[in-house]
Design an enzyme around this catalytic site. Structure first.
Site, PDB file in Angstrom:
ATOM      1  N   LYS A   1       1.110   5.889   2.842  1.00 41.19           N
ATOM      2  CA  LYS A   1       0.205   4.991   2.129  1.00 41.19           C
ATOM      3  C   LYS A   1      -1.222   5.477   2.388  1.00 41.19           C
ATOM      4  CE  LYS A   1      -1.508   0.309   3.051  1.00 41.19           C
ATOM      5  NZ  LYS A   1      -1.166  -1.114   3.136  1.00 41.19           N
TER       6      LYS A   1
ATOM      7  N   GLU B   1       6.414  -6.119  -0.778  1.00 35.88           N
ATOM      8  CA  GLU B   1       5.785  -5.996   0.548  1.00 35.88           C
ATOM      9  C   GLU B   1       5.159  -7.324   0.945  1.00 35.88           C
ATOM     10  OE1 GLU B   1       2.776  -2.899   0.900  1.00 35.88           O
ATOM     11  OE2 GLU B   1       1.900  -3.956   2.608  1.00 35.88           O
TER      12      GLU B   1
ATOM     13  N   THR C   1       1.571  -4.780   6.816  1.00 41.19           N
ATOM     14  CA  THR C   1       0.713  -5.068   7.974  1.00 41.19           C
ATOM     15  C   THR C   1       1.500  -4.942   9.285  1.00 41.19           C
ATOM     16  OG1 THR C   1      -0.326  -6.710   6.467  1.00 41.19           O
ATOM     17  CG2 THR C   1      -1.257  -6.500   8.655  1.00 41.19           C
TER      18      THR C   1
ATOM     19  N   ARG D   1       0.708 -11.359   7.789  1.00 40.11           N
ATOM     20  CA  ARG D   1      -0.659 -11.860   8.009  1.00 40.11           C
ATOM     21  C   ARG D   1      -0.705 -13.362   8.121  1.00 40.11           C
ATOM     22  NH1 ARG D   1      -4.053  -8.314   3.600  1.00 40.11           N
ATOM     23  NH2 ARG D   1      -2.916  -6.405   4.072  1.00 40.11           N
TER      24      ARG D   1
HETATM   25  C1  3PG Z   1      -4.522  -5.334   1.441  1.00 42.94           C
HETATM   26  O1  3PG Z   1      -4.909  -4.904   2.491  1.00 42.94           O
HETATM   27  O2  3PG Z   1      -4.490  -6.536   1.181  1.00 42.94           O
HETATM   28  C2  3PG Z   1      -3.992  -4.369   0.469  1.00 42.94           C
HETATM   29  O3  3PG Z   1      -4.450  -3.109   0.719  1.00 42.94           O
HETATM   30  C3  3PG Z   1      -4.252  -4.747  -0.928  1.00 42.94           C
HETATM   31  O4  3PG Z   1      -5.545  -4.467  -1.267  1.00 42.94           O
HETATM   32  P1  3PG Z   1      -6.089  -5.008  -2.665  1.00 42.94           P
HETATM   33  O5  3PG Z   1      -6.291  -6.496  -2.482  1.00 42.94           O
HETATM   34  O6  3PG Z   1      -7.381  -4.288  -2.877  1.00 42.94           O
HETATM   35  O7  3PG Z   1      -5.032  -4.712  -3.699  1.00 42.94           O
END
Ligand code: 3PG
Length: 213
Positions: free
Chosen positions: A134, A46, A74, A50
């Site tokens: 999710k 994934e 995202t 971002r």
């Molecule tokens: C994120 O938004 O970056 C993901 O949900 C991952 O979260 P984490 O850094 O707590 O694994």
């Protein structure tokens, strides 16, 4: 599963115990990182939308690492989903759920793991045909007790808890009957990317791919 066949969201969740949540700032990191994750047993990747480089990173992985299945994280709009698919993404993950994103992914034929944190969001996603979801942000929004509570009314839903999942607590999430896999950013640490420490990423993937569920 052969990686070139049409995917379902359930296949995305079942391929490995952990889906890595990846933030890439440098296209040069994409291919060696993907190869390291695949070498460690993780091929559903994934890449989050971002950074300005995210789409180019997906393109590079899709082109040069055929053993990997690149997905987009995202995804917050229909346009995001379309751009990700054009870049080679074969699945999408969203931090929340809207009917617009759900419908766009259905029209594109792009498997989607929609993000939910409440019963109403689960019901909205289910209305549109989504039953693999999710749970985000998992730890902050109720963690394991929340997943246990949802097991009653939403017993037909499989979750991928993401957000606050770590190598230390992943096994507890994975032991729940309504958890198919977990998501987490720890497999691809920013400093390992910066140092080109692909061996460390491979080792983290190997450890994660061995989790029981
Ligand atoms: C994120 O938004 O970056 C993901 O949900 C991952 O979260 P984490 O850094 O707590 O694994």
């Amino acid at each position: 599963m052969a990686v070139n066949e049409t995917l379902s969201a359930l296949q995305v969740m079942q391929d490995a115990p952990v889906i890595p949540v990846i933030v890439l700032h440098d296209v040069a990191h994409a291919v060696p990182m993907a190869r390291a994750l695949v070498a460690g047993g993780i091929r559903m990747l994934e890449v989050t939308l971002r950074t300005p480089q995210a789409l180019a990173c997906m393109e590079a992985i899709a082109r040069e690492v055929p053993e990997a299945v690149v997905g987009a994280g995202t995804v917050r709009s229909a346009a995001d989903a379309q751009a990700a698919q054009m870049a080679g993404a074969r699945f999408a993950v969203s931090p929340g759920y809207t009917h617009a994103v759900g419908r766009a992914c259905q029209e594109l034929g792009l498997p989607l793991l929609p993000g939910v944190a409440t019963g109403s969001e689960i019901m909205a996603a289910q209305e549109d045909g989504y039953t693999e979801l999710k749970f985000f942000p998992a730890l902050q929004a109720g963690g394991i007790p929340m997943l246990k509570a949802w097991g009653g009314p939403f017993g037909d839903v499989k979750f991928c808890p993401t957000g606050g999942v770590t190598p230390q607590n992943a096994a507890d999430f994975l032991a729940l009957p309504n958890v198919a896999c977990v998501g987490g950013s720890w497999l691809v640490p920013a400093d390992a990317l910066a140092q080109g420490d692909w061996a460390r990423i491979e080792a983290l993937a190997r450890e994660a791919s061995a989790f029981k569920r």
